[in-house]
Design a protein around this motif. Sequence first.
Motif, mmCIF file in Angstrom:
data_model
loop_
_atom_site.group_PDB
_atom_site.id
_atom_site.type_symbol
_atom_site.label_atom_id
_atom_site.label_comp_id
_atom_site.label_asym_id
_atom_site.label_seq_id
_atom_site.Cartn_x
_atom_site.Cartn_y
_atom_site.Cartn_z
ATOM 1 N N TYR A 84 0.842 -1.195 0.000
ATOM 2 C CA TYR A 84 0.000 0.000 0.000
ATOM 3 C C TYR A 84 0.879 1.248 0.000
ATOM 4 C CZ TYR A 84 -3.725 -3.283 1.175
ATOM 5 O OH TYR A 84 -4.606 -4.327 1.150
ATOM 6 N N TRP A 90 -6.103 1.490 3.058
ATOM 7 C CA TRP A 90 -6.859 0.243 3.157
ATOM 8 C C TRP A 90 -7.168 -0.355 1.786
ATOM 9 C CZ3 TRP A 90 -11.695 0.494 0.861
ATOM 10 C CH2 TRP A 90 -12.198 1.778 0.614
ATOM 11 N N ARG A 91 -6.779 0.351 0.720
ATOM 12 C CA ARG A 91 -6.915 -0.198 -0.625
ATOM 13 C C ARG A 91 -5.752 0.301 -1.486
ATOM 14 N NH1 ARG A 91 -9.141 3.459 -4.302
ATOM 15 N NH2 ARG A 91 -9.984 5.370 -3.391
ATOM 16 N N GLN A 92 -5.448 -0.454 -2.524
ATOM 17 C CA GLN A 92 -4.372 -0.062 -3.421
ATOM 18 C C GLN A 92 -4.810 1.111 -4.298
ATOM 19 O OE1 GLN A 92 -3.338 -3.980 -5.221
ATOM 20 N NE2 GLN A 92 -1.294 -3.548 -4.447
#
Length: 214
Positions: A84, A90-92
């Motif tokens: 990351y 919390w997300r790419q």
Amino acid sequence: MNRSAIKPFSLLILFFSFSCTLDEPEQFYSPQSGFLQIFISSDNSDTSIGILGTDYSVSDKDSMDLLVYQGKAYDLDSNYAILYNTINAWRQEENIYNILDWDADSGYRSFEIFETHLPPSEYNLISIGLIASVLNIGPYRIPVSLPQDVEGTASIPVDFSIFEGKVTRINLLIKPFESMSRYQDSYVFDRAIEVESINYYDENFYNQIIADNN
């Protein structure tokens, strides 16, 4: 009161109290993560390109945007962890960096492309999506693409360790002009990239990263 009913209940409380005092078995220990940082910079020795018989040297007015996405780190068993951009992500995400960001005194700029939690382990490969699109240099604006049948994600062999509560930094070096070759009216960008260095930092730097992200 029925005394025969009290005795089993008392034994149950005694067993529960005793079981709660047992030390956690070693096999259930979950180690604290470490941090992996990945930086990328163009090679300061690669600063010019020949176009139609004329050599052009990089300046602070030039640019070549590099799309970076979908990072992964692979351990020795080929299990992978997602990378990351920040430790709070919390997300790419996809990000674009100008790999011709040049300063006459200090050279090419270095970009931090990942800063992520990783389980303590030994690793031997990272994969990163790296795609360039347009080169702006001198009077030219030139389309850039990957070679035919080459995937956007590049696999980069690199042996490194992640330690509990510590930081590992991988510095990548890309050759922006040596990566390119002429193809019809555009250039093919073949991603000449290598690992320049690997650095390890202690828990003080680890804690500093946490503080900086709070």
